[in-house]
Structures are given as C-alpha cells and as structure tokens.
Design a protein around this motif. Sequence first.
Motif, PDB file in Angstrom:
ATOM      1  N   ALA A 101       0.804  -1.222   0.000  1.00 32.21           N
ATOM      2  CA  ALA A 101       0.000   0.000   0.000  1.00 32.21           C
ATOM      3  C   ALA A 101       0.831   1.263   0.000  1.00 32.21           C
ATOM      4  O   ALA A 101       0.406   2.283   0.497  1.00 32.21           O
ATOM      5  CB  ALA A 101      -0.939  -0.012   1.194  1.00 32.21           C
TER       6      ALA A 101
ATOM      7  N   PHE B   9      -3.244   3.913  -0.948  1.00 29.51           N
ATOM      8  CA  PHE B   9      -4.314   4.653  -0.305  1.00 29.51           C
ATOM      9  C   PHE B   9      -4.507   6.026  -0.948  1.00 29.51           C
ATOM     10  O   PHE B   9      -5.204   6.879  -0.412  1.00 29.51           O
ATOM     11  CB  PHE B   9      -4.054   4.794   1.194  1.00 29.51           C
ATOM     12  CG  PHE B   9      -4.226   3.510   1.943  1.00 29.51           C
ATOM     13  CD1 PHE B   9      -5.445   2.847   1.958  1.00 29.51           C
ATOM     14  CD2 PHE B   9      -3.164   2.946   2.626  1.00 29.51           C
ATOM     15  CE1 PHE B   9      -5.607   1.661   2.642  1.00 29.51           C
ATOM     16  CE2 PHE B   9      -3.313   1.756   3.318  1.00 29.51           C
ATOM     17  CZ  PHE B   9      -4.542   1.110   3.322  1.00 29.51           C
TER      18      PHE B   9
ATOM     19  N   ALA C  31      -7.911   7.393  -1.013  1.00 28.09           N
ATOM     20  CA  ALA C  31      -8.509   7.824   0.247  1.00 28.09           C
ATOM     21  C   ALA C  31      -8.242   9.293   0.548  1.00 28.09           C
ATOM     22  O   ALA C  31      -8.807   9.850   1.491  1.00 28.09           O
ATOM     23  CB  ALA C  31      -7.984   6.958   1.396  1.00 28.09           C
TER      24      ALA C  31
ATOM     25  N   ALA D   1      -1.056   7.454   3.665  1.00 27.17           N
ATOM     26  CA  ALA D   1      -0.876   6.026   3.951  1.00 27.17           C
ATOM     27  C   ALA D   1      -1.265   5.703   5.395  1.00 27.17           C
ATOM     28  O   ALA D   1      -1.907   4.683   5.664  1.00 27.17           O
ATOM     29  CB  ALA D   1       0.564   5.607   3.682  1.00 27.17           C
TER      30      ALA D   1
ATOM     31  N   GLY E 230      -5.109   5.776   5.605  1.00 31.72           N
ATOM     32  CA  GLY E 230      -5.676   4.561   5.026  1.00 31.72           C
ATOM     33  C   GLY E 230      -5.459   3.350   5.910  1.00 31.72           C
ATOM     34  O   GLY E 230      -6.358   2.517   6.091  1.00 31.72           O
ATOM     35  N   THR E 231      -4.278   3.230   6.488  1.00 34.02           N
ATOM     36  CA  THR E 231      -3.973   2.105   7.375  1.00 34.02           C
ATOM     37  C   THR E 231      -4.841   2.145   8.623  1.00 34.02           C
ATOM     38  O   THR E 231      -5.386   1.120   9.049  1.00 34.02           O
ATOM     39  CB  THR E 231      -2.479   2.117   7.761  1.00 34.02           C
ATOM     40  OG1 THR E 231      -1.696   2.008   6.563  1.00 34.02           O
ATOM     41  CG2 THR E 231      -2.140   0.963   8.680  1.00 34.02           C
TER      42      THR E 231
ATOM     43  N   GLU F  21      -8.353   1.155   7.667  1.00 34.22           N
ATOM     44  CA  GLU F  21      -8.394  -0.283   7.369  1.00 34.22           C
ATOM     45  C   GLU F  21      -8.437  -1.080   8.667  1.00 34.22           C
ATOM     46  O   GLU F  21      -9.177  -2.047   8.797  1.00 34.22           O
ATOM     47  CB  GLU F  21      -7.183  -0.692   6.526  1.00 34.22           C
ATOM     48  CG  GLU F  21      -7.086  -2.180   6.245  1.00 34.22           C
ATOM     49  CD  GLU F  21      -8.228  -2.720   5.386  1.00 34.22           C
ATOM     50  OE1 GLU F  21      -8.444  -3.943   5.401  1.00 34.22           O
ATOM     51  OE2 GLU F  21      -8.896  -1.931   4.706  1.00 34.22           O
TER      52      GLU F  21
END
Length: 85
Positions: A4, A8, A11, A53, A56-57, A60
Amino acid sequence: VPYAHGGFFGAAPFMLADPLWVDVLRSLMPDVYVEISRRALLIHWAENNPVVAAYGTAHEMERSGRLTAVEWDVFLDPGLVRRVE
C-alpha cells in the motif's frame, strides 16, 4: 503481502474531510498542506504520501480489526515529529 505504498491514494479526498487528519498533515508536512490549500492536483501530493498512507492504514484497521502489512518509505523531519508527540 499487501502493498500500500501509494495504494491509499484514493482515500485522500476522505482524509481531507477529516479535521484530525488535516491537522496531522499540517503538523508533519506543512509544505504539502500549503500546496493542497492552493488546490493542487491530488496526484502531486497524495500519491506515496506517508500521512495519506497512515490515514488509510488506520481506517483499514478500524474496518477489519487487523493491521494490513504495508511498506512505507517515510522521511520525516525529527523536529516536526517531536512537536506532534
């Protein structure tokens, strides 16, 4: 292994709607914050951006309850990191 690094990127508009994450971006990457404040194209700042990132993490993890394995190339000014801590 999920990858990733720039995954992302999509996002980014959602991150910009979240005041907490906009503040994180402003604190860690003030030059990027200024760039997006001038309505720069997303591709110029969001692709491979460590704050996007992280956003997004985090989302998630909220959604799935687990941390996806990712690879990040992160280069942050230590002085800025200390200010956020």
